[in-house]
Scaffold this active site. Structure first.
Site, short mmCIF file in Angstrom:
data_model
loop_
_atom_site.label_atom_id
_atom_site.label_comp_id
_atom_site.label_asym_id
_atom_site.label_seq_id
_atom_site.Cartn_x
_atom_site.Cartn_y
_atom_site.Cartn_z
N GLU A 23 41.08 41.07 42.42
CA GLU A 23 42.43 40.71 41.98
C GLU A 23 43.47 41.29 42.94
O GLU A 23 43.50 42.50 43.17
CB GLU A 23 42.70 41.25 40.57
N GLU A 64 45.43 47.06 33.77
CA GLU A 64 45.17 45.90 34.64
C GLU A 64 43.78 45.32 34.35
O GLU A 64 43.60 44.10 34.33
CB GLU A 64 45.30 46.29 36.11
N GLU A 71 42.74 37.50 30.55
CA GLU A 71 42.86 36.25 31.30
C GLU A 71 41.52 35.53 31.40
O GLU A 71 41.45 34.32 31.22
CB GLU A 71 43.42 36.53 32.69
#
Length: 118
Positions: A23, A64, A71
């Site tokens: 990411e 995170e 997600e």
């Protein structure tokens, strides 16, 4: 149980880190943390201030990771665009933003204090 459980858990955590490092946001947060810690060292931050910064950044990384998990789950169970999926992703993103803001405030305060008062 015992050591085999610990080893399995460690391998799951390593897998999570390997996924998260893909990411861009996480890589940026790692860079922010590294620069922030270098700045703290450069201005003569105390050990306590350094430890607070490390803990704050570990919390950023954890949030995170949770945001990325949200997600992934949303994309898996609801690949079509939906308001519920969008809200879930937006809320996860907001959680990360809040924690990054907390880190930024701490950094500004701590570095400012050391620059102004030595």
């Amino acid at each position: 149980t015992g050591i085999s459980h610990f080893c399995a858990a460690a391998s799951y955590s390593l897998g999570g880190f390997k996924r998260l490092i893909k990411e861009a946001a996480f890589r940026q947060e790692l860079l922010f943390a590294a620069v922030a810690l270098i700045l703290l060292l450069a201005v003569g931050a105390t050990l306590v201030e350094l430890m607070i910064a490390v803990v704050l950044f570990l919390i950023v990384f954890a949030i995170e990771a949770l945001n990325t998990a949200i997600e992934e789950v949303i994309d898996r169970i609801s690949p079509e665009i939906s308001s519920v999926g969008k809200h879930a992703k937006d809320l996860g993103s907001f959680a990360v933003l809040c924690m990054l803001t907390a880190c930024g405030i701490f950094m500004l305060f701590t570095i400012g204090k050391h620059l102004m008062f030595g």
